[in-house]
Design a protein around this motif. Structure first.
Motif, PDB file in Angstrom:
ATOM      1  N   GLU A 136       0.651  -1.243   0.123  1.00 32.31           N
ATOM      2  CA  GLU A 136       0.139  -0.373  -0.019  1.00 32.31           C
ATOM      3  C   GLU A 136       0.459   1.202   0.261  1.00 32.31           C
ATOM      4  O   GLU A 136       2.154   0.914   0.243  1.00 32.31           O
ATOM      5  CB  GLU A 136      -1.069   0.145   0.887  1.00 32.31           C
ATOM      6  CG  GLU A 136       0.141   0.557   2.484  1.00 32.31           C
ATOM      7  CD  GLU A 136       0.766  -0.577   3.223  1.00 32.31           C
ATOM      8  OE1 GLU A 136       0.420  -2.037   2.530  1.00 32.31           O
ATOM      9  OE2 GLU A 136       2.226  -0.429   3.053  1.00 32.31           O
ATOM     10  N   GLY A 209      -4.957   2.223   6.359  1.00 32.65           N
ATOM     11  CA  GLY A 209      -5.347   0.836   6.838  1.00 32.65           C
ATOM     12  C   GLY A 209      -6.398   0.137   5.864  1.00 32.65           C
ATOM     13  O   GLY A 209      -5.456  -0.561   5.647  1.00 32.65           O
ATOM     14  N   THR A 210      -6.749   0.695   4.778  1.00 28.81           N
ATOM     15  CA  THR A 210      -7.983   0.314   4.280  1.00 28.81           C
ATOM     16  C   THR A 210      -6.773  -0.627   2.978  1.00 28.81           C
ATOM     17  O   THR A 210      -7.387  -1.921   2.757  1.00 28.81           O
ATOM     18  CB  THR A 210      -9.147   0.952   3.609  1.00 28.81           C
ATOM     19  OG1 THR A 210      -9.554   1.345   4.628  1.00 28.81           O
ATOM     20  CG2 THR A 210      -9.828   0.380   2.207  1.00 28.81           C
ATOM     21  N   ILE A 212      -3.715  -1.102   3.717  1.00 32.14           N
ATOM     22  CA  ILE A 212      -3.016  -2.046   3.419  1.00 32.14           C
ATOM     23  C   ILE A 212      -4.083  -3.772   3.932  1.00 32.14           C
ATOM     24  O   ILE A 212      -3.297  -4.588   3.275  1.00 32.14           O
ATOM     25  CB  ILE A 212      -2.867  -2.195   5.510  1.00 32.14           C
ATOM     26  CG1 ILE A 212      -1.328  -1.058   5.047  1.00 32.14           C
ATOM     27  CG2 ILE A 212      -2.390  -3.747   6.163  1.00 32.14           C
ATOM     28  CD1 ILE A 212      -1.644  -0.690   6.856  1.00 32.14           C
ATOM     29  N   SER A 213      -5.119  -3.660   4.033  1.00 31.94           N
ATOM     30  CA  SER A 213      -6.385  -4.930   4.287  1.00 31.94           C
ATOM     31  C   SER A 213      -5.778  -5.296   2.885  1.00 31.94           C
ATOM     32  O   SER A 213      -6.322  -6.415   2.381  1.00 31.94           O
ATOM     33  CB  SER A 213      -7.709  -4.631   4.680  1.00 31.94           C
ATOM     34  OG  SER A 213      -8.048  -4.039   5.869  1.00 31.94           O
ATOM     35  N   LEU A 229       6.195  -4.432   2.702  1.00 30.01           N
ATOM     36  CA  LEU A 229       5.639  -2.676   4.008  1.00 30.01           C
ATOM     37  C   LEU A 229       7.168  -2.171   4.056  1.00 30.01           C
ATOM     38  O   LEU A 229       8.231  -2.440   3.750  1.00 30.01           O
ATOM     39  CB  LEU A 229       5.703  -3.324   5.212  1.00 30.01           C
ATOM     40  CG  LEU A 229       4.981  -2.542   6.207  1.00 30.01           C
ATOM     41  CD1 LEU A 229       3.137  -2.265   5.366  1.00 30.01           C
ATOM     42  CD2 LEU A 229       5.102  -3.459   7.813  1.00 30.01           C
ATOM     43  N   ASP A 313      -2.417  -1.947  11.431  1.00 30.69           N
ATOM     44  CA  ASP A 313      -3.499  -1.502  10.394  1.00 30.69           C
ATOM     45  C   ASP A 313      -4.865  -0.759  11.600  1.00 30.69           C
ATOM     46  O   ASP A 313      -4.642  -1.311  12.791  1.00 30.69           O
ATOM     47  CB  ASP A 313      -3.638  -2.098   9.669  1.00 30.69           C
ATOM     48  CG  ASP A 313      -4.013  -3.618   9.623  1.00 30.69           C
ATOM     49  OD1 ASP A 313      -4.588  -3.990  11.262  1.00 30.69           O
ATOM     50  OD2 ASP A 313      -5.085  -3.921   9.217  1.00 30.69           O
ATOM     51  N   GLU A 314      -5.536  -0.317  10.891  1.00 30.23           N
ATOM     52  CA  GLU A 314      -7.039   0.078  10.873  1.00 30.23           C
ATOM     53  C   GLU A 314      -7.881  -1.069  11.466  1.00 30.23           C
ATOM     54  O   GLU A 314      -8.091  -1.316  12.389  1.00 30.23           O
ATOM     55  CB  GLU A 314      -7.430   1.214  10.169  1.00 30.23           C
ATOM     56  CG  GLU A 314      -8.558   2.169  10.424  1.00 30.23           C
ATOM     57  CD  GLU A 314      -8.974   2.683  10.302  1.00 30.23           C
ATOM     58  OE1 GLU A 314      -8.102   3.402   8.939  1.00 30.23           O
ATOM     59  OE2 GLU A 314     -10.133   3.372  10.053  1.00 30.23           O
ATOM     60  N   THR A 318      -3.568  -7.643  11.641  1.00 27.06           N
ATOM     61  CA  THR A 318      -2.013  -7.377  11.514  1.00 27.06           C
ATOM     62  C   THR A 318      -1.435  -7.771  12.597  1.00 27.06           C
ATOM     63  O   THR A 318      -2.794  -8.218  13.543  1.00 27.06           O
ATOM     64  CB  THR A 318      -1.328  -6.127  11.439  1.00 27.06           C
ATOM     65  OG1 THR A 318      -1.298  -5.667  12.431  1.00 27.06           O
ATOM     66  CG2 THR A 318      -1.410  -5.482  10.408  1.00 27.06           C
ATOM     67  N   HIS A 328      -4.781   1.617  17.181  1.00 30.56           N
ATOM     68  CA  HIS A 328      -5.017   1.837  15.421  1.00 30.56           C
ATOM     69  C   HIS A 328      -6.347   2.611  14.778  1.00 30.56           C
ATOM     70  O   HIS A 328      -6.060   2.722  14.112  1.00 30.56           O
ATOM     71  CB  HIS A 328      -4.696  -0.212  15.271  1.00 30.56           C
ATOM     72  CG  HIS A 328      -6.281  -0.199  15.648  1.00 30.56           C
ATOM     73  ND1 HIS A 328      -6.114  -0.796  17.049  1.00 30.56           N
ATOM     74  CD2 HIS A 328      -6.992  -0.701  15.324  1.00 30.56           C
ATOM     75  CE1 HIS A 328      -7.376  -1.425  17.615  1.00 30.56           C
ATOM     76  NE2 HIS A 328      -7.697  -1.843  16.059  1.00 30.56           N
ATOM     77  N   TYR A 342       1.286   8.402  11.043  1.00 34.66           N
ATOM     78  CA  TYR A 342       0.917   6.861  10.704  1.00 34.66           C
ATOM     79  C   TYR A 342       0.677   6.602  12.320  1.00 34.66           C
ATOM     80  O   TYR A 342       1.303   7.465  13.323  1.00 34.66           O
ATOM     81  CB  TYR A 342       2.024   5.692  10.544  1.00 34.66           C
ATOM     82  CG  TYR A 342       1.780   4.336  11.190  1.00 34.66           C
ATOM     83  CD1 TYR A 342       0.648   3.769   9.981  1.00 34.66           C
ATOM     84  CD2 TYR A 342       2.394   3.782  11.734  1.00 34.66           C
ATOM     85  CE1 TYR A 342       0.684   2.334  10.458  1.00 34.66           C
ATOM     86  CE2 TYR A 342       2.676   2.503  12.065  1.00 34.66           C
ATOM     87  CZ  TYR A 342       1.161   1.576  11.231  1.00 34.66           C
ATOM     88  OH  TYR A 342       0.917   0.348  11.804  1.00 34.66           O
TER      89      TYR A 342
END
Lengths: 444, 444
Positions: A136, A209-210, A212-213, A229, A313-314, A318, A328, A342
């Motif tokens: 991301e 966060g999104t 990363i998902s 990452l 992450d949100e 993780t 988070h 972050y």
């Protein structure tokens, strides 16, 4: 006193090993925990998502030095070694007795230090037979670096870019695409996570966060695909130590040793890179250098966060990481230093902070742009908004020297240039830029 | 064969004198003429508009070497010496036996070679007691360089920026403003020339010719104000020879000597810089290197222009210059290589061209972006649209080597990076970029 402005190394001086600070820490960082059963995790637990070499590095608390593969050093030669610069123009402007040095990581072809780890991670993926990687990116510094590294090693790369940046920062998107990467605005219809969010909220502009998902989901559901990452994790900070290792040799050329080392702070990668090699002499008792992380006042995880286990992450996909965190679910303000937005600090830095081996300062957005403009006019380089936090902290230290009438040697990391962030400068010059206060997340 | 990728010099290796090719030319360039009486001009005739040192350099056909003032060398240290790079990635991509080298002038803090002359001109103005300087800029590379130089030497600077670029390229405008320059969209109400044009045509978007007229008028009507120019004139090419002089030492470090030297071509400044120091060995009979100027197919002054006296600006305010020209009323197509959109070549280059000491090729816009993308993906650096002309010419030469099965050593100048030109890359990647044919001016 040497009268040079720059201290330059040759290619043969590029370090042959990264420095692993964990080996020298008396209190090792606490382990990541599996959120399902709260048990400490092992390197093998990361293998499904990350490449094995980086997973092993993540948990390596014993080897002080980790060899840099020859192919990685070879690619470092595109721009490394980077210059160490004596900021005589800034010293003069401040009329300070301090000696100010900066390590110029902005000379990388993507304009920031991010390439140091992108190359290593792409290389290990290639070595292990991986064909596709995904990540991301927020503002796009990390995505740009990984795009170049992926192209070099012949890997296909998909980058999930936060939708608001995808549209507002088209230049960084175009850089990634020029290097041949696929860039997807996140949330997207290409993943389940993205589809769910778009279905619930068709106008959602995305978050890190999104993104990363989505990247994690793509890696999990695609054969031969790994997730990578750009900060926070231990192995990323490890790769960045080439910065400080080179700087150590260059400070020696200059005939000085830093009393203070300063880096801006997002997840910790550039701060770790400039600091850890010097910190090893503190850990061994030889030196007593001060290390200062400069973070945004609106995202002050080190100065005002809590040291506790939290998700990276949100969405909470993780492992649980021991970190100084704002929670988070913390939504950072829309400052221009996208790379510092972050919620948490990596586990190594968090432990060092806890043990009093480093300190942190938080800085308001307007002060960073004021410092950036002073630096541009006196040293010629327009700094990235992220790096400008380190410059503001450096100026504060240099003015303290002036007040106290003492000379100290200050070293900071210029993590990147700001040529792709000129819209932020434009806003500042027009007087339209504002500060943002810190608003704690409700669940912290 | 040396296996290094980069060849790096130290600050002490920054040249101490510029190379003045005019001293070695058998046929000196013809003199500029006063348009009023067609009489040859002398240095003194330029004093009212330009600083004296540069006016004298403009007419100096006897001194082979002209000392670089210590203050100029000191400021060169901000980024010089620049790297010479062996383009092993590009060689591999092309599968060519050619050895390709490039001089990387993109590492300057403003991203191009323009700073080499901006510093010298600002310095001489300061030395002569000038307090204000003014210039014009198209896309903004020259204006950005001069803004930094003016700030360094404490001069007030007004830049007339072509109106269409002022609005379409806000990033370069912000760079100039961050360095403290005043940037005025041209045509403007601040000059008589500008007022007249706006009165006649309120929506006129400007041209380099108009911007020159405004800057010249400001210099003429402001006490203690001089006009400075970023290309075309002899003294500008002279200042740029630091590029080739460094490259000569670095090629020696690499154990090679170029068979072919290539530079992109607008008014001639970067081409002169990389070429002249090597050309002196042709002029002395020691070597037989080929020199190739790479120009846009839509603005082909060297390949399709006429060698005749012409004005340097559209309005006809300048002296008459002996040049390969497309006519001073020629309106260049809107290619992204803004720095190459000029109707004429400087008088030195024009004479060298006339005497067969160099050659030229013209290249279509789409071919330059194809070459640029190949270069970015194989060498990591996204080149400026201008520099991409030199890359396209280099690739053509390297492929010729492959066809013929011979190895040649090719050196080109990477005059700048393209990080502020990503909108052009974006257009290319979306398939929306087009070629432009050459349309001769009616009066040529």
């Amino acid at each position: 006193m040497d009268s040079s402005k720059k201290f330059l190394l040759q290619e043969k001086d590029i370090p042959t090993a990264w420095y692993n600070v964990m080996a020298d820490m008396k209190n090792k960082p606490r382990p990541m925990l599996n959120p399902a059963n709260k048990q400490p995790m092992k390197a093998e637990d990361l293998y499904p998502l990350f490449n094995k070499a980086c997973s092993d590095q993540e948990f390596n608390t014993t080897d002080q030095w980790i060899e840099i593969p020859e192919e990685v050093r070879e690619m470092y030669k595109i721009w490394r070694p980077t210059p160490l610069v004596r900021a005589r123009g800034l010293e003069k402007l401040l009329d300070t007795p301090a000696h100010i040095y900066f390590k110029n990581e902005s000379v990388s072809p993507v304009g920031s230090h991010k390439l140091n780890s992108a190359i290593a991670q792409a290389y290990y993926c290639k070595q292990e037979g991986v064909t596709n990687i995904t990540t991301e990116t927020g503002a796009g510094q990390w995505g740009a670096a990984l795009s170049l590294a992926a192209k070099h090693f012949g890997l296909a790369l998909a980058v999930y870019m936060v939708k608001v940046s995808y549209h507002q920062k088209p230049y960084r998107r175009s850089i990634m695409q020029t290097y041949g990467a696929e860039v997807i605005a996140s949330p997207s219809m290409s993943t389940r996570a993205g589809k769910d969010i778009i279905t619930n909220n068709p106008n959602y502009q995305g978050s890190l966060g999104t993104a990363i998902s989505e990247a994690v989901e793509l890696a999990r559901t695609t054969p031969n695909c790994k997730y990578v990452l750009g900060s926070v994790l231990n192995h990323v900070g490890l790769h960045q130590t080439v910065i400080g290792l080179e700087a150590e040799k260059q400070m020696e050329m200059a005939g000085e040793y830093p009393d203070v080392v300063i880096g801006c702070f997002g997840g910790g990668s550039n701060f770790s890179g400039i600091s850890f090699p010097f910190m090893r002499h503190n850990l061994s008792g030889e030196r007593n250098t001060r290390f200062i992380a400069a973070e945004p006042a609106s995202c002050p995880k080190l100065t005002r966060g809590k040291f506790q286990y939290d998700f990276g992450d949100e969405a909470g996909y993780t492992p649980l990481i021991p970190m100084y965190t704002l929670g988070h679910k913390f939504a950072p303000a829309h400052i221009h230093a996208g790379g510092l937005r972050y919620h948490g600090a990596g586990s190594v830095v968090s432990q060092l902070m806890q043990d009093g081996l480093m300190s942190a300062v938080d800085i308001q957005q307007l002060d960073t742009f004021k410092a950036a403009t002073m630096f541009a006019q006196s040293e010629g380089i327009i700094p990235a908004p992220e790096s400008s936090h380190a410059i503001a902290a450096t100026i504060a230290e240099a003015l303290k020297c002036k007040e106290e009438g003492v000379s100290r040697t200050i070293l900071f990391n210029l993590s990147g240039h700001g040529l792709i962030d000129m819209s932020a400068y434009d806003q500042y010059l027009r007087g339209e830029l504002t500060n943002f206060e810190y608003t704690p997340a409700p669940n912290l």
